[in-house]
Write a protein that holds these residues in place. Structure first.
Motif, PDB file in Angstrom:
ATOM      1  N   HIS A   1      -4.328  -2.596   4.418  1.00 51.84           N
ATOM      2  CA  HIS A   1      -2.993  -2.317   4.969  1.00 51.84           C
ATOM      3  C   HIS A   1      -1.908  -2.453   3.903  1.00 51.84           C
ATOM      4  N   LYS A   2      -2.109  -3.394   2.974  1.00 51.74           N
ATOM      5  CA  LYS A   2      -1.125  -3.525   1.890  1.00 51.74           C
ATOM      6  C   LYS A   2      -1.110  -2.254   1.048  1.00 51.74           C
TER       7      LYS A   2
ATOM      8  N   SER B   1       6.814   8.386   1.841  1.00 49.42           N
ATOM      9  CA  SER B   1       7.716   8.733   2.946  1.00 49.42           C
ATOM     10  C   SER B   1       9.116   9.058   2.408  1.00 49.42           C
TER      11      SER B   1
ATOM     12  N   LYS C   1       0.710   0.450   2.931  1.00 50.46           N
ATOM     13  CA  LYS C   1       2.160   0.229   2.883  1.00 50.46           C
ATOM     14  C   LYS C   1       2.707   0.665   1.514  1.00 50.46           C
TER      15      LYS C   1
ATOM     16  N   LYS D   1      -3.925   7.977   7.544  1.00 52.56           N
ATOM     17  CA  LYS D   1      -2.482   8.000   7.263  1.00 52.56           C
ATOM     18  C   LYS D   1      -2.054   9.100   6.308  1.00 52.56           C
TER      19      LYS D   1
ATOM     20  N   VAL E   1       2.426  -4.526  -4.563  1.00 54.11           N
ATOM     21  CA  VAL E   1       3.792  -4.120  -4.234  1.00 54.11           C
ATOM     22  C   VAL E   1       4.426  -3.406  -5.427  1.00 54.11           C
TER      23      VAL E   1
ATOM     24  N   GLU F   1       2.707   4.405   1.405  1.00 54.69           N
ATOM     25  CA  GLU F   1       3.702   4.923   2.354  1.00 54.69           C
ATOM     26  C   GLU F   1       5.104   4.833   1.748  1.00 54.69           C
ATOM     27  N   ASP F   2       5.395   3.675   1.113  1.00 50.46           N
ATOM     28  CA  ASP F   2       6.712   3.498   0.491  1.00 50.46           C
ATOM     29  C   ASP F   2       6.992   4.581  -0.540  1.00 50.46           C
TER      30      ASP F   2
END
Ligand code: HEM
Length: 540
Positions: free
Chosen positions: A132-133, A143, A136, A493, A178, A139-140
């Motif tokens: 999931h990380k 999107s 994310k 996704k 991140v 996605e960042d």
């Protein structure tokens, strides 16, 4: 070996064009290695006599029965070569990949239960959390964009595989996934594959390093050799070893303090190392592993588990991009199954198309194309089919003298037309969804990776991708599960397409992609957000 004739000389084989390297450079060359192994697969009947460096004989085998003898039945005779064991010892310390004979069996006895299915079930939530990380992070970056964004998926798969083996293997977080680049320590680990490819040809010199002294001293000696790759490897192995000791001490403290302290750790004590340390504390004096061996398992797991899985995942994404129909079919299966949230162990295992995609990718593109062995004493290798010798006689078994080097051709076995049929070299996940040819189901291929198990024992069509026998890949189930989790989360996704840049897959210890002939490994892909037809309509 140059002056004394050997029964191996009667075996067919390609000529060698270099006395210094023999055929070895062709066999491991990133640039033309594939052409050479394809030639061996097509032109030789499961066995070929090659030349190693300085005129040494090197047997290349992919005959199922001969492989079975090398990897399973007579594995005590066909041992991992001493240069590989010494190289592993310098890199990882005295862990499972650097041990032989009784010492290896003792370590394996402690480690096998740690990788049991029961423990693997507990890993799935950790895999989902890390997955999931990654979602994310992607996605960042995707999107808000008008279309797909080009990203280096190899870099993302590398960071993810490191974090997966970090959290589930060591109970340690290397990279929160991140920032655009990971921290210095994770970067040091990531540099290992490239560094290794610089020193591949020097591994066979390892036996000449002095035996005496501690591993750290030998690492320092290696670092003094004026060769940039060896110096870099010595530095990275030192860092990794020091961090492993820190992680170990931290875990030991938590285990002593009791359950509450363990629960506060990453992985909540369910990671491989915590399970191993607990089992080791309870083991009899005879079975217990000394501290340096336990610590050495950490760098071993990172090395063995990161690059293999990240390249395997990258290869799968690449194939799904080349075959959009397969990508869509897989997405449909995954979206349907995960309507109610993350999939657990049983949910993942029930996805037949996902399994077929993984299995077919691991068949046709095994991340480790060859493994090496060396005979510790004279032996005899039987063949599943007789072959013609150079002198016209029929050969049914081959006397193999002590000291012969063997390359087990994983790539060739997996693409052997005699077993898999004329379409052996084509990527067809569907082949796993219907009856496979009898030739493959009946072949004695040594492999823990099988499409059918009875009471935990591999009984169906086997692949040698993860090897077999007592030295098979201990992390094979771990690896299959983490791959499946990451693929499920990504494919539901995002969409994946190839970019315009030419991708070349290089043969190495572990195959890796580059853009054209660039020395840097990378896999640029176009990543877009998947919008199902219903959610697009919802937006109107
Ligand atoms: C697609 C992924 C992977 C592939 C294709 C793969 C393949 C292999 C192969 C072929 C071997 C045998 C090497 C030899 O005999 O020379 C091996 C050994 C090993 N693998 Fe894997 N591996 C994968 C993932 C992993 C993972 C995720 C882990 C750990 C979490 C792992 C841990 C190990 C260890 C510790 C050994 C040495 C076992 C021993 O010597 O007893 N591998 N692997």
């Amino acid at each position: 070996q140059l002056v004394v004739r050997s029964p191996l000389d009667n075996l067919p084989g390609p000529p060698s064009n270099s006395f210094a390297y023999g055929n070895l450079r062709q066999l491991v060359s990133p640039a033309y290695g594939w052409g050479f192994v394809e030639h061996l697969t097509e032109s030789y009947p499961g066995i070929a006599r090659l030349r190693g460096p300085l005129g040494h004989r090197l047997l290349y085998i992919f005959d199922p029965l001969a492989m079975h003898h090398v990897v399973v039945k007579d594995a005590h005779i066909f041992e991992t070569p001493s240069w590989a064991i010494k190289f592993n010892r310098i890199r990882f310390g005295p862990g499972i990949a650097a041990s032989m004979g009784g010492n290896h069996r003792r370590q394996r006895k402690m480690l096998n239960p740690v990788f049991s299915i029961a423990h693997m079930r507990d890993m799935v939530p950790i895999f989902n959390e890390v997955g999931h990380k990654l979602v994310k992070a992607l996605e960042d970056r995707v999107s808000g964009q008008t279309g797909p964004v080009e990203m280096d998926m190899l870099a993302w798969m590398g960071r993810t595989a490191l974090e997966l083996v970090g959290q589930a293997g060591l109970g340690y977080s290397f990279d929160p996934l991140v920032a655009d680049t990971p921290d210095d320590f994770a970067m040091a680990i990531k540099a290992i594959p490239a560094t290794l490819s610089k020193v591949n040809h020097l591994r066979r010199l390892m036996p000449y390093l002095p035996e005496a002294g501690r591993d750290a001293t030998r690492r320092k000696i290696m670092g003094m050799i004026p060769q940039s790759g060896l110096q870099e490897l010595s530095r990275i192995s030192g860092i990794l070893n020091r961090r492993s000791v820190e992680i170990y001490e931290d875990k030991k403290r938590a285990l002593k303090q009791g359950d509450e302290a363990v629960m506060r750790q990453i992985g909540e004590g369910k990671d491989i190392m915590s399970i191993l340390m607990r089992a080791n504390m309870l083991a009899s004096d005879m079975d217990r592993l000394p501290e340096d061996e336990v610590i050495a398992q950490m760098s071993t797991l990172i090395f063995a588990g990161m690059d293999t899985t990240s390249n395997a995942l990258s290869r799968t994404l690449c194939l799904l991009a080349i075959h959009p129909d397969a990508q869509e079919k897989l997405r449909k299966e995954v979206l349907e199954a995960s309507k109610n949230g993350d999939l657990g162990y049983d949910g993942l295992e029930s996805l037949r198309y996902l399994d077929a995609v993984c299995r077919e990718t691991m068949r046709i593109h095994p991340p480790v194309a060859n493994i090496f062995r060396e005979t510790k004493q004279d032996a005899v290798l039987p063949l599943s089919q007789p072959i013609g010798g150079v002198d016209g006689t029929t050969i049914r078994e081959i006397p193999v003298p002590k000291g012969t080097s063997i390359a087990v051709g994983i790539f060739s076995s997996n693409r052997n037309k005699a077993l898999w049929g004329e379409d052996a070299a084509e990527w067809k996940p569907e082949r796993w969804l219907s009856a496979l040819p009898n030739s493959i189901a009946g072949a004695k291929i040594p492999g823990v990776y099988s499409n059918f198990h009875v009471r935990g024992k591999a009984t169906g069509a086997k692949l040698v991708t993860f090897s077999g026998g007592g030295r098979s890949c201990i992390g094979f189930k771990f690896s299959q599960l983490e791959m499946k989790v990451v693929l499920c989360l990504l494919i539901s996704k995002f969409t994946f397409e190839l970019s315009e840049k030419p991708i070349v897959w290089n043969l190495s210890n572990i195959s890796f992609p580059t853009v054209g002939n660039s020395p840097k490994s990378a896999l640029p892909m176009k990543v877009g957000l998947y919008r199902s037809s219903t959610s697009v309509l919802d937006g109107f």
